[in-house]
Design a protein around this motif. Sequence first.
Motif, PDB file in Angstrom:
ATOM      1  N   LEU A 143      17.218  79.124  39.833  1.00 62.08           N
ATOM      2  CA  LEU A 143      16.596  79.386  41.117  1.00 62.08           C
ATOM      3  C   LEU A 143      15.096  79.377  40.931  1.00 62.08           C
ATOM      4  CD1 LEU A 143      19.038  82.044  42.564  1.00 62.08           C
ATOM      5  CD2 LEU A 143      18.885  79.646  43.133  1.00 62.08           C
ATOM      6  N   ASN A 151      14.522  74.170  41.724  1.00 61.21           N
ATOM      7  CA  ASN A 151      15.103  74.690  42.962  1.00 61.21           C
ATOM      8  C   ASN A 151      15.276  73.635  44.040  1.00 61.21           C
ATOM      9  OD1 ASN A 151      14.729  77.592  42.102  1.00 61.21           O
ATOM     10  ND2 ASN A 151      12.605  76.927  42.142  1.00 61.21           N
ATOM     11  N   TRP A 171       8.370  78.956  51.552  1.00 61.12           N
ATOM     12  CA  TRP A 171       8.838  79.869  50.510  1.00 61.12           C
ATOM     13  C   TRP A 171       7.651  80.351  49.679  1.00 61.12           C
ATOM     14  CZ3 TRP A 171      13.139  78.095  46.552  1.00 61.12           C
ATOM     15  CH2 TRP A 171      13.570  79.191  45.793  1.00 61.12           C
ATOM     16  N   ILE A 215      11.184  84.048  52.652  1.00 58.55           N
ATOM     17  CA  ILE A 215      11.676  82.745  53.084  1.00 58.55           C
ATOM     18  C   ILE A 215      11.522  82.658  54.596  1.00 58.55           C
ATOM     19  CG2 ILE A 215      13.175  82.165  51.168  1.00 58.55           C
ATOM     20  CD1 ILE A 215      15.488  83.440  52.645  1.00 58.55           C
ATOM     21  N   ASP A 220      16.484  75.380  47.509  1.00 58.47           N
ATOM     22  CA  ASP A 220      17.853  75.850  47.685  1.00 58.47           C
ATOM     23  C   ASP A 220      17.947  77.098  48.555  1.00 58.47           C
ATOM     24  OD1 ASP A 220      18.782  73.818  46.006  1.00 58.47           O
ATOM     25  OD2 ASP A 220      18.441  75.038  44.213  1.00 58.47           O
ATOM     26  N   TRP A 221      16.981  77.989  48.457  1.00 59.65           N
ATOM     27  CA  TRP A 221      17.086  79.251  49.204  1.00 59.65           C
ATOM     28  C   TRP A 221      16.659  79.102  50.667  1.00 59.65           C
ATOM     29  CZ3 TRP A 221      14.294  84.451  47.579  1.00 59.65           C
ATOM     30  CH2 TRP A 221      14.870  85.513  48.287  1.00 59.65           C
TER      31      TRP A 221
END
Length: 287
Positions: free
Chosen positions: A13, A83, A146, A173, A261-262
């Motif tokens: 991550l 990520n 982010w 985020i 990804d987040w």
Amino acid sequence: MKKFVLYFLPVLLFGFVGCSSEDDSPGTGTPDSSEVFIPTTGFTSPASYPGMTLVWEDEFNGNSLDLSSWTHETGRGQNGWGNNELQHYRSQNTSVERGHLIITAKKESFSGSEYTSSRIITENKKQFRYGRIDIRAVMPKGQGLWPALWMLGANFRTVGWPACGEIDIMEMIGGQGREKTVHGTVHWQHDGNRAQFGGEYSLTSGTLADQFHVYSIEWDATSIRWLIDNKQYHEIDTTPEQLDEFRRSFFFIFNVAVGGDWPGSPDSSTTFPQHMIVDYVRVFQKN
């Protein structure tokens, strides 16, 4: 004090740092800076604490980044900095003006990416073991943004991540109503896997982009505590032997990622440019 919890995940991550050999030519250091609105409201932390000494600070005065403390990391990193992030980091997206550091995320095509931003680190220049860290900042906003104010173990280049340890002082985020929430997390290695333990705090009104907040950790040989505006919201007991990473020195990383990804990718609701504005970073240690 909360007990730590282990989470083992097969993917990397935010903690992965890739070094890019791809760089871009020096910039002026003033990307859209004349358009940046700097709020005048928000929380301000004390300039001193009883029983502690200010060992380092950057108030971001002057008109350029202090390269005796900071280095630009540029490029797209490996697998989007671990990520699947979408931005290309450039030095041109960092500016220092009016007593603030400004990291600008832009929608623009550059070197195969549709977005640019900046990432600065204090590796090999400023590293610390224990203390209270205060960072006063305003976040960007928008789906897919982010921003992060974080630290990696100074032995990262020799042992890699997550064995070096990672302390996320602040992550946010953007989009979907998530901009009111600050996340504080640690990552480390346990039995060959990545482990993490995180907490979060949500404002009762507004977002982290509206005004300044102070993001802090209090870190010693036995624990790390996370605070926002001097209110503690998370803590980890670091006395277990497998958390020895957090009894070593760490360096700072400030950046604004786009996509990944987040947060997911930007969409039609996301407006650019977006800015993370940092008023100061201060490190205090016990006398």
